[in-house]
Write a protein that holds these residues in place. Structure first.
Motif, PDB file in Angstrom:
ATOM      1  N   TYR A 276       0.859  -1.184   0.000  1.00  0.00           N
ATOM      2  CA  TYR A 276       0.000   0.000   0.000  1.00  0.00           C
ATOM      3  C   TYR A 276       0.899   1.239   0.000  1.00  0.00           C
ATOM      4  O   TYR A 276       2.117   1.152   0.207  1.00  0.00           O
ATOM      5  CB  TYR A 276      -0.919   0.011   1.233  1.00  0.00           C
ATOM      6  CG  TYR A 276      -0.184  -0.112   2.549  1.00  0.00           C
ATOM      7  CD1 TYR A 276       0.281   1.008   3.224  1.00  0.00           C
ATOM      8  CD2 TYR A 276       0.076  -1.366   3.106  1.00  0.00           C
ATOM      9  CE1 TYR A 276       0.978   0.892   4.415  1.00  0.00           C
ATOM     10  CE2 TYR A 276       0.764  -1.486   4.301  1.00  0.00           C
ATOM     11  CZ  TYR A 276       1.209  -0.362   4.950  1.00  0.00           C
ATOM     12  OH  TYR A 276       1.900  -0.479   6.132  1.00  0.00           O
ATOM     13  N   CYS A 277       0.304   2.401  -0.218  1.00  0.00           N
ATOM     14  CA  CYS A 277       1.057   3.658  -0.275  1.00  0.00           C
ATOM     15  C   CYS A 277       1.098   4.306   1.106  1.00  0.00           C
ATOM     16  O   CYS A 277       0.153   4.989   1.500  1.00  0.00           O
ATOM     17  CB  CYS A 277       0.420   4.606  -1.291  1.00  0.00           C
ATOM     18  SG  CYS A 277       0.620   4.103  -3.003  1.00  0.00           S
ATOM     19  N   GLU A 278       2.169   4.058   1.818  1.00  0.00           N
ATOM     20  CA  GLU A 278       2.407   4.686   3.114  1.00  0.00           C
ATOM     21  C   GLU A 278       3.400   5.824   2.915  1.00  0.00           C
ATOM     22  O   GLU A 278       4.216   5.796   1.990  1.00  0.00           O
ATOM     23  CB  GLU A 278       2.947   3.626   4.082  1.00  0.00           C
ATOM     24  CG  GLU A 278       3.000   4.058   5.524  1.00  0.00           C
ATOM     25  CD  GLU A 278       4.341   4.629   5.912  1.00  0.00           C
ATOM     26  OE1 GLU A 278       4.427   5.239   6.999  1.00  0.00           O
ATOM     27  OE2 GLU A 278       5.305   4.463   5.135  1.00  0.00           O
ATOM     28  N   HIS A 279       3.347   6.846   3.764  1.00  0.00           N
ATOM     29  CA  HIS A 279       4.123   8.060   3.531  1.00  0.00           C
ATOM     30  C   HIS A 279       5.603   7.790   3.338  1.00  0.00           C
ATOM     31  O   HIS A 279       6.197   8.188   2.322  1.00  0.00           O
ATOM     32  CB  HIS A 279       3.920   9.041   4.694  1.00  0.00           C
ATOM     33  CG  HIS A 279       4.703  10.305   4.544  1.00  0.00           C
ATOM     34  ND1 HIS A 279       5.717  10.680   5.413  1.00  0.00           N
ATOM     35  CD2 HIS A 279       4.634  11.288   3.611  1.00  0.00           C
ATOM     36  CE1 HIS A 279       6.236  11.831   5.017  1.00  0.00           C
ATOM     37  NE2 HIS A 279       5.596  12.232   3.942  1.00  0.00           N
ATOM     38  N   MET A 280       6.241   7.086   4.272  1.00  0.00           N
ATOM     39  CA  MET A 280       7.671   6.858   4.166  1.00  0.00           C
ATOM     40  C   MET A 280       8.016   5.945   2.999  1.00  0.00           C
ATOM     41  O   MET A 280       9.072   6.085   2.384  1.00  0.00           O
ATOM     42  CB  MET A 280       8.210   6.281   5.471  1.00  0.00           C
ATOM     43  CG  MET A 280       8.359   7.313   6.587  1.00  0.00           C
ATOM     44  SD  MET A 280       9.387   8.724   6.110  1.00  0.00           S
ATOM     45  CE  MET A 280      10.937   7.907   5.742  1.00  0.00           C
ATOM     46  N   ALA A 281       7.134   5.003   2.665  1.00  0.00           N
ATOM     47  CA  ALA A 281       7.387   4.125   1.522  1.00  0.00           C
ATOM     48  C   ALA A 281       7.397   4.927   0.224  1.00  0.00           C
ATOM     49  O   ALA A 281       8.208   4.667  -0.674  1.00  0.00           O
ATOM     50  CB  ALA A 281       6.327   3.025   1.461  1.00  0.00           C
TER      51      ALA A 281
END
Length: 325
Positions: free
Chosen positions: A180-185
């Motif tokens: 999923y699109c997490e901020h740090m990723a």
């Protein structure tokens, strides 16, 4: 910075890698993920329906529980359907706008959930330490205002995250090593200096989680002091029992969140597949277990919930072969 150019500033899609190194086993992983998501949806929808339908449950404690159920539904639904699409059909593409929207919803709902847990701790503090002033301090109207303030705080703090990312160029591959699109990723896919993004993300995490945990801890310090002053062992037991469900849910929510936060910044030695799986379970395990915890620990709610159990068998009252009218 090699490979960075203006054309990569607004990519059409990102590619979600899923579970790195376990691409051939992702269909098997979809089985427990699907089962947990089903339990999550059914359990939290049951909580919302029961509290909405029963006027006797229209009290601050249960209204906050309803808010928690809604955040659990939002948290899991913002991520799990896309994860299952990736596991089942290999649909790893997510649009640029969809990725930033998912990032915003994940973090804003997480901040909202933290605020609800803090409000629940304050509710327990007032119920135990200020029982005579409970109705004056916590009315249903004030719970509504707390909910609106929590939503406003979450949106204002999280909105700058996708806004800041919109002005940055990304690596040509645009592969996000997660489900999923997490901020740090997403920040790790940027090919220029991201100090501002990292600092802002750290500041928000410390402000939201750090501030809320401090407030919860303060509430429970006062609760423990009040409980220790009680002379009756039965009063001790009842006071502790009223807090066990909230403490369990709080630990269940903050522990994986803290792991995800620390591992993204300092966990370079953690295998990528372990990080990806545990990060995905954060959006499944707490939302799945929260309804079960409250159903087991809260008798008033459990008694109302069983009214809508379609598998419950009502005893037949038959006397001498006649059914009473």
């Amino acid at each position: 910075m090699s490979g960075c150019n203006a054309s990569q500033r607004h990519p059409s899609v990102f590619l979600l890698q899923g579970v790195p190194g376990m691409e051939d086993r992702q269909r098997w992983l979809s089985v427990p993920f699907s089962a947990m998501y089903l339990v999550t949806v059914v359990g939290n929808c049951a909580i919302v329906f029961t509290i909405s339908a029963e006027r006797s449950l229209h009290k601050p404690m249960f209204l906050l529980l309803c808010m928690l159920a809604l955040t659990d539904l939002g948290m899991s639904t913002s991520t799990v359907p896309k994860v299952l699409g990736l596991f089942w059909f290999g649909r790893s593409e997510i649009s640029y706008g969809g990725c930033l929207a998912q990032l915003f919803f994940i973090h804003s709902i997480s901040a909202l959930q933290s605020a609800v847990l803090t409000a629940m701790a304050f509710d327990r503090y007032v119920a135990i330490c200020e029982p005579l002033r409970y109705a004056a301090l916590l009315s249903n109207g004030r719970i509504g205002l707390i909910g609106l303030a929590s939503v406003g705080r979450a949106m204002l703090l999280i909105l700058p995250m996708p806004v800041l990312l919109q002005h940055l160029p990304f690596r040509p591959g645009r592969v996000i090593p997660a489900t999923y699109c997490e901020h740090m990723a997403v920040v790790k896919v940027v090919c220029v200096d991201t100090t501002a993004n990292r600092v802002y993300g750290l500041a928000v995490a410390l402000l939201v989680a750090g501030g809320d945990v401090a407030a919860i801890a303060s509430s429970y310090v006062l609760i423990v002091r009040a409980v220790l002053r009680l002379s009756s062992k039965e009063a001790h037991r009842k006071a502790v029992h009223t807090c066990t469900a909230h403490v369990s849910v709080m630990l269940l929510s903050y522990t994986p969140s803290l792991f995800s936060f620390l591992s993204h910044r300092f966990g370079r030695g953690i295998p990528p597949h372990v990080h990806s799986i545990l990060g995905s379970l954060y959006f499944l395990v707490p939302p799945m277990l929260n309804p079960i915890i409250y159903a087991v620990k809260t008798k008033e709610f459990r008694d109302k919930w069983t009214k809508y159990d379609c598998w419950r068998k009502e005893p037949l009252n038959i006397t001498h072969g006649k059914t009473p009218v």
